[in-house]
Design a protein around this motif. Sequence first.
Motif, short mmCIF file in Angstrom:
data_model
loop_
_atom_site.label_atom_id
_atom_site.label_comp_id
_atom_site.label_asym_id
_atom_site.label_seq_id
_atom_site.Cartn_x
_atom_site.Cartn_y
_atom_site.Cartn_z
N ARG A 288 0.87 -1.08 -0.01
CA ARG A 288 0.05 0.03 -0.04
C ARG A 288 0.89 1.18 0.00
NH1 ARG A 288 -5.25 -0.73 3.93
NH2 ARG A 288 -6.21 -2.10 2.32
N ASN B 121 -0.86 6.56 2.10
CA ASN B 121 -2.25 7.10 2.82
C ASN B 121 -2.67 6.48 4.02
OD1 ASN B 121 -2.28 8.87 0.86
ND2 ASN B 121 -3.68 8.16 -0.43
N PRO B 122 -2.32 4.96 4.41
CA PRO B 122 -2.80 4.38 5.40
C PRO B 122 -2.25 5.00 6.51
CG PRO B 122 -2.74 2.76 3.72
CD PRO B 122 -2.09 4.05 3.15
N SER C 10 -3.10 8.62 7.26
CA SER C 10 -4.39 8.98 7.91
C SER C 10 -4.50 8.30 9.35
CB SER C 10 -5.48 8.27 6.87
OG SER C 10 -5.06 6.98 6.65
N TYR D 132 -13.15 8.71 6.33
CA TYR D 132 -12.07 8.42 5.18
C TYR D 132 -11.48 7.24 5.30
CZ TYR D 132 -7.52 9.27 2.55
OH TYR D 132 -6.59 9.05 1.75
N MET D 133 -10.86 6.92 6.50
CA MET D 133 -10.01 5.54 6.50
C MET D 133 -10.89 4.17 6.30
SD MET D 133 -7.53 6.30 9.73
CE MET D 133 -6.69 4.83 9.12
N TYR D 134 -12.22 4.49 6.82
CA TYR D 134 -13.11 3.34 6.46
C TYR D 134 -13.58 3.14 5.07
CZ TYR D 134 -17.10 0.28 7.00
OH TYR D 134 -17.98 -0.68 7.06
N GLN D 135 -13.81 4.33 4.51
CA GLN D 135 -14.26 4.21 3.18
C GLN D 135 -12.95 3.56 2.38
OE1 GLN D 135 -15.73 8.06 2.69
NE2 GLN D 135 -17.55 7.87 3.34
N HIS D 136 -11.97 3.90 2.83
CA HIS D 136 -10.64 3.53 1.77
C HIS D 136 -10.26 2.15 2.20
CE1 HIS D 136 -10.73 7.91 0.63
NE2 HIS D 136 -10.28 7.36 -0.33
N GLY D 137 -10.95 1.71 3.18
CA GLY D 137 -10.31 0.19 3.57
C GLY D 137 -9.11 0.20 4.49
N TYR D 138 -8.87 1.44 5.06
CA TYR D 138 -7.60 1.22 5.90
C TYR D 138 -7.88 1.05 7.55
CZ TYR D 138 -5.91 4.48 2.03
OH TYR D 138 -5.66 4.93 0.94
#
Length: 161
Positions: free
Chosen positions: A77, A80-81, A84, A131-137
């Motif tokens: 990855r 970003n993870p 964030s 944001y993190m949840y929506q991006h799978g982080y």
Amino acid sequence: MDERRTLAWHETLEMHELVAFQANGLIKLKKMIREVRDPQLRQLYSVSIQAVEQNLKELLPFFPQAPMPRDDEEEERADNPFYSGDLLGFAKTSVRSYAIAITETATPQLRTVLVKQLNAAIKLHAQVYQYMYQHGYYPSYNLSELLKNDVRNANKAISMK
């Protein structure tokens, strides 16, 4: 006490919080030590890095005992993870810090300002989490994925030079 083969849910979640926070902190420490010029401060960073690495190494063996199965599939990855996650940790710490400060405040005007800032910190935390949840982080409703992310981030932090 009897010997259990799995961790309890509540301790698994606490372990997740510790490992996620420390893995992000370790990545940040390792990135920042390169910029530290003062020898004494650089030594403090070095000691901190070693201590957090040790903490993670001691906690990671407990992940296989989590109550849900893990998938060992590795996935590469971008940063970003990390960024964030660091922002989420900052927001969470801000909420805690404001809540504590409010309990220590005697001046009504200051309390009003701190409550306003606490509410803003709560809102920021919610926005970063979404944001993190929506991006799978931050797969907060999937414990096995959440723990897999913790293990991956902790191992990444430990192996970082």
